[in-house]
Each structure stands twice: as structure tokens, then as C-alpha cells.
Scaffold this active site. Structure first.
Site, PDB file in Angstrom:
ATOM      1  N   GLU A  57       0.963  -1.041   0.367  1.00 29.22           N
ATOM      2  CA  GLU A  57      -0.560  -0.289  -0.277  1.00 29.22           C
ATOM      3  C   GLU A  57       1.113   1.426  -0.109  1.00 29.22           C
ATOM      4  O   GLU A  57       0.370   2.079  -0.439  1.00 29.22           O
ATOM      5  CB  GLU A  57      -0.722   0.195   1.244  1.00 29.22           C
ATOM      6  CG  GLU A  57      -1.971  -1.530   1.352  1.00 29.22           C
ATOM      7  CD  GLU A  57      -0.947  -2.572   2.340  1.00 29.22           C
ATOM      8  OE1 GLU A  57      -1.776  -2.898   3.077  1.00 29.22           O
ATOM      9  OE2 GLU A  57      -0.216  -2.422   1.968  1.00 29.22           O
ATOM     10  N   CYS A  89      -0.156   0.230   8.171  1.00 28.16           N
ATOM     11  CA  CYS A  89      -0.425   1.108   6.517  1.00 28.16           C
ATOM     12  C   CYS A  89      -2.094   1.589   6.560  1.00 28.16           C
ATOM     13  O   CYS A  89      -2.196   3.095   5.826  1.00 28.16           O
ATOM     14  CB  CYS A  89      -0.390  -0.088   5.860  1.00 28.16           C
ATOM     15  SG  CYS A  89       1.146  -0.807   5.053  1.00 28.16           S
ATOM     16  N   TRP A 175      14.761 -40.502 -16.270  1.00 28.70           N
ATOM     17  CA  TRP A 175      13.725 -40.076 -15.660  1.00 28.70           C
ATOM     18  C   TRP A 175      12.710 -40.576 -16.106  1.00 28.70           C
ATOM     19  O   TRP A 175      12.018 -40.690 -16.994  1.00 28.70           O
ATOM     20  CB  TRP A 175      14.178 -38.556 -16.685  1.00 28.70           C
ATOM     21  CG  TRP A 175      16.130 -38.113 -16.414  1.00 28.70           C
ATOM     22  CD1 TRP A 175      16.780 -38.105 -16.770  1.00 28.70           C
ATOM     23  CD2 TRP A 175      16.020 -37.114 -14.875  1.00 28.70           C
ATOM     24  NE1 TRP A 175      17.588 -37.356 -15.928  1.00 28.70           N
ATOM     25  CE2 TRP A 175      17.408 -36.609 -14.941  1.00 28.70           C
ATOM     26  CE3 TRP A 175      15.229 -37.020 -13.842  1.00 28.70           C
ATOM     27  CZ2 TRP A 175      17.827 -35.986 -13.868  1.00 28.70           C
ATOM     28  CZ3 TRP A 175      16.401 -36.196 -12.209  1.00 28.70           C
ATOM     29  CH2 TRP A 175      17.035 -35.921 -12.773  1.00 28.70           C
ATOM     30  N   ARG A 189      11.039 -25.483  -6.037  1.00 27.63           N
ATOM     31  CA  ARG A 189      12.786 -25.390  -5.092  1.00 27.63           C
ATOM     32  C   ARG A 189      11.846 -24.341  -4.609  1.00 27.63           C
ATOM     33  O   ARG A 189      12.678 -23.771  -3.426  1.00 27.63           O
ATOM     34  CB  ARG A 189      13.114 -26.328  -5.179  1.00 27.63           C
ATOM     35  CG  ARG A 189      12.867 -27.518  -5.761  1.00 27.63           C
ATOM     36  CD  ARG A 189      14.517 -27.849  -5.806  1.00 27.63           C
ATOM     37  NE  ARG A 189      14.940 -30.360  -6.182  1.00 27.63           N
ATOM     38  CZ  ARG A 189      15.428 -30.607  -6.057  1.00 27.63           C
ATOM     39  NH1 ARG A 189      16.254 -29.798  -6.466  1.00 27.63           N
ATOM     40  NH2 ARG A 189      15.389 -31.684  -6.479  1.00 27.63           N
ATOM     41  N   GLU A 286      10.739 -33.716  -0.849  1.00 25.95           N
ATOM     42  CA  GLU A 286      10.857 -34.665  -2.415  1.00 25.95           C
ATOM     43  C   GLU A 286      12.131 -36.112  -1.696  1.00 25.95           C
ATOM     44  O   GLU A 286      13.037 -35.837  -1.224  1.00 25.95           O
ATOM     45  CB  GLU A 286      11.805 -33.930  -2.758  1.00 25.95           C
ATOM     46  CG  GLU A 286      11.080 -32.662  -3.776  1.00 25.95           C
ATOM     47  CD  GLU A 286      11.832 -32.500  -4.813  1.00 25.95           C
ATOM     48  OE1 GLU A 286      12.286 -33.208  -5.772  1.00 25.95           O
ATOM     49  OE2 GLU A 286      12.590 -31.326  -4.425  1.00 25.95           O
TER      50      GLU A 286
END
Length: 356
Positions: A57, A89, A175, A189, A286
Site C-alpha cells: 500500500e 498501513c 528420468w 524448489r 521430496e
């Protein structure tokens, strides 16, 4: 004023707010727009760029080339009402002469919640709250979890075949997904404070657990190793000297080094509260089936990103195991499903249903 216009402007605020990802923690992501309703024109905008610096703001008002008097402010989070690193703010908005404030969601921080809105209303400023509220909550999911539970937000990422396998029986997993999916993982990540994995994943895959995107900081590495399996040597990629902080969980064998910290715990709830107190506000998991399953059973996972490749192994390692579910109603339930395609791969993003 047409509600649709506010929704369009709120979408722009959300996009602005996303520019602060990875830079504002533990503060939320916030974007703000100042709008002239008579001219139907955006006059200025701003976003929270870095922790400790001006809020969205403030930047929007500072970037304005004319008086903000009688203008409308659109912001995705309730303006703060207290002194922190910066002044409130809400006070600046009142002083500026803005006549209307359109808000995406109430601030979950108990110090602020509804107080910013009350301050504005008491100053005879019109307040419209809850515009694109669900989208605003998703944007600040980490901040909400932090404020409500004083624990990190935890996202589980996995990459599987169509039949839910993360590796063949001989542990080959490179993969499963395509290169575009793997680039998306790097982006994910970069948005989290830490990556968490287990010792089996370290020994089988020897991952680097880094971010391979230019000018992006590596997340802290959290490694769960209760059976002291991991040797401290340069052949283990996570121990290569790149100065990234490592937190070893329940490992009593490795001696502490400059960038290695050891934590012992008896339950995950206490562990995650301790990690939060150490400034770890979000964690990307992971790992393999062992740690994935424990965290799901313990109800610690908030979100899942599952990349699915158009492949079928018919055998191999599952990404979860041993839930011992005998009734459909006992399953882990997901909600707010979102599906994306990365060429032939599919990403299923979902949030875990929880009793809060």
C-alpha cells in the site's frame, strides 16, 4: 461499481504480489493498486518487495503521480494496523484521503485480524472485503499456516508413472518425467525455505537438492536419518561444500560442521514447531514412500504436487505405502484440484483436507 471490475483488479494485485515470492518471508505476499473510478483508470501500483521494507500500500501511494484523495485502493490482504518493521498501513491510507478500500481477505495474524478494517471504517472509509477470497488465500497459504499454527507450510512433491511408481524394482528412477516437468520442479524448489528428504533417498538417488535457476537461493536441506545411514563424505552430493545449511534430523553419528545442525525429536508436531521457530516457514518434501507415508499419516502434509508421466511399470516402488486402509472413508482426501500439462506429463496439484 461493477463487482467484476474489482475482481479483475484483484487478479492484477495477486500477480503483483507474486513478484515478492521468496523475498518477503515471513511476511505475506501483497500487491496493491490505486484506481480512479470516474476515469476507470489504474493510477499506480506497488507490491511488498522485501521483508523489512515498505508494504504494498505504501509503494502504491508513493508511486502515485497525483493526489490519492477520493480514489480506490485494491489490496489482496487487509492493511496492517500495528507498528512492526514499518508503520501501520491503515494510518497512511486514512491520512491519504482514499475513500474506498477493496480487500481480498482478512489478515489471519491475530494482531491485525479485523483491526485494520475497523480502523478504516472508523475513519469513514468504505471497505469491501472478500473479493476473490479463495484465490487470495491460496496465494498466502504459507502465511496463513504460519499465523494459525506456528508451523511451516508443507508441500509434498512426487513424480510417478501412471500406476503410481517412483522407481523400478532395481531403483532406477531417472528420468520418469520429462525435462519441462523437471524445470517446473526447480521453480517450486525456489519458492520454499527448505527441502526435506529421508536418508534412503539420499543414498539411492544422491540428489543435490539445489535450485538450478540463475540468481535463486538454495533452500535449506533437511534430512531425516534416524538410523545413522548417511556417511559424511564428499561423494554425497548434499554435503559438497556449497555452504547451504543442512539440518540433520535424529542422526547421532555425524559431527556438527559449520553448515550442519542436528536436531533430535520424538514427534513431528514438535519438530515442525522447532523448525518454524528457526525461521523455516515452508518445506517442500521430496522423498520416498517411507517419509511420505509417515507425514501423510501424521496429517502434516498441506498440499501435494504429483507429476505423472505417461508410463506404466507394473512393478517397483510406490510413492506411499502401508496405510492399512480397510474402508474408503479412511483415505487421505484431497480438494481444490488443479491440473496442468507439461507436454505429455500431467501435474495434479491438490490440497489435503484437514479438520482445523
Amino acid at each position: 461499481m461493477n463487482k467484476t471490475i474489482y475482481e479483475k483488479l484483484m487478479k492484477k494485485c495477486i500477480l503483483l504480489a507474486k513478484k515478492g515470492i521468496g523475498k518477503t518471508e515471513p511476511n505475506p505476499y501483497v500487491g496493491a493498486i490505486i484506481y480512479d473510478e470516474e476515469k476507470k483508470e489504474i493510477l499506480s501500483f506497488g507490491y511488498h518487495q522485501k521483508y523489512g521494507e515498505a508494504h504494498a500500500e505504501v509503494n502504491a501511494i508513493k508511486n502515485l503521480k497525483e493526489s490519492p484523495k477520493n480514489k480506490t485502493l485494491i489490496v489482496n490482504l487487509e492493511p496492517c494496523s500495528h507498528w512492526g518493521k514499518t508503520p501501520p498501513c491503515a494510518d497512511l491510507i486514512i491520512k491519504s484521503g482514499i475513500k474506498r478500500v477493496v480487500i481480498g481477505m482478512t489478515d489471519p495474524n491475530p494482531i491485525v485480524k479485523n483491526n485494520g478494517i475497523k480502523k478504516l471504517k472508523d475513519a469513514n472509509i468504505e471497505v469491501i472485503n472478500g473479493v476473490l477470497e479463495n484465490e487470495c488465500k491460496k496465494l498466502n497459504k504459507v502465511f496463513i499456516k504460519n499465523m494459525l499454527h506456528k508451523k511451516p507450510y508443507i508441500m509434498l512433491k512426487t513424480a510417478t508413472t501412471l500406476d503410481g511408481k517412483i522407481a523400478t524394482p532395481n531403483l532406477n528412477s531417472k528420468w520418469i518425467t520429462n525435462e519441462i516437468s523437471r524445470k517446473e520442479v526447480q521453480k517450486l524448489r525456489s519458492e520454499y525455505c527448505a527441502i526435506m528428504t529421508g536418508s534412503n533417498t539420499i543414498l539411492k538417488d544422491n540428489p543435490r537438492l539445489n535450485v538450478r535457476i540463475k540468481n535463486k537461493k538454495n533452500p535449506i536441506r533437511i534430512i531425516f536419518d534416524p538410523n545413522n545411514k548417511i556417511p559424511l563424505n564428499e561423494e554425497i552430493n548434499v554435503f559438497k561444500n556449497d555452504k547451504t545449511k543442512i539440518i540433520l534430523i535424529n542422526n547421532s553419528k555425524i559431527k556438527t560442521k559449520e553448515n550442519i545442525e542436528q536436531i533430535n525429536f520424538t514427534n513431528f508436531n514438535d519438530l515442525f514447531k522447532e523448525l518454524y521457530n528457526k525461521g523455516i516457514y515452508s518445506i517442500m518434501v521430496e522423498s520416498g514412500a517411507g517419509l511420505n507415508s509417515i507425514l501423510l499419516k501424521e496429517n502434516e502434509i498441506d498440499e501435494i504436487n504429483q507429476f505423472i508421466a505417461p508410463k506404466i511399470f507394473g512393478c517397483g516402488l510406490d510413492f506411499v505405502k502401508n496405510f492399512d486402509i480397510k474402508n474408503v472413508n479412511e483415505c487421505v482426501k484431497l480438494k481444490d484440484i488443479n491440473i496442468k500439462r507439461f507436454n505429455d506429463d500431467i501435474l495434479i496439484n491438490a490440497f489435503v483436507e484437514k479438520d482445523l
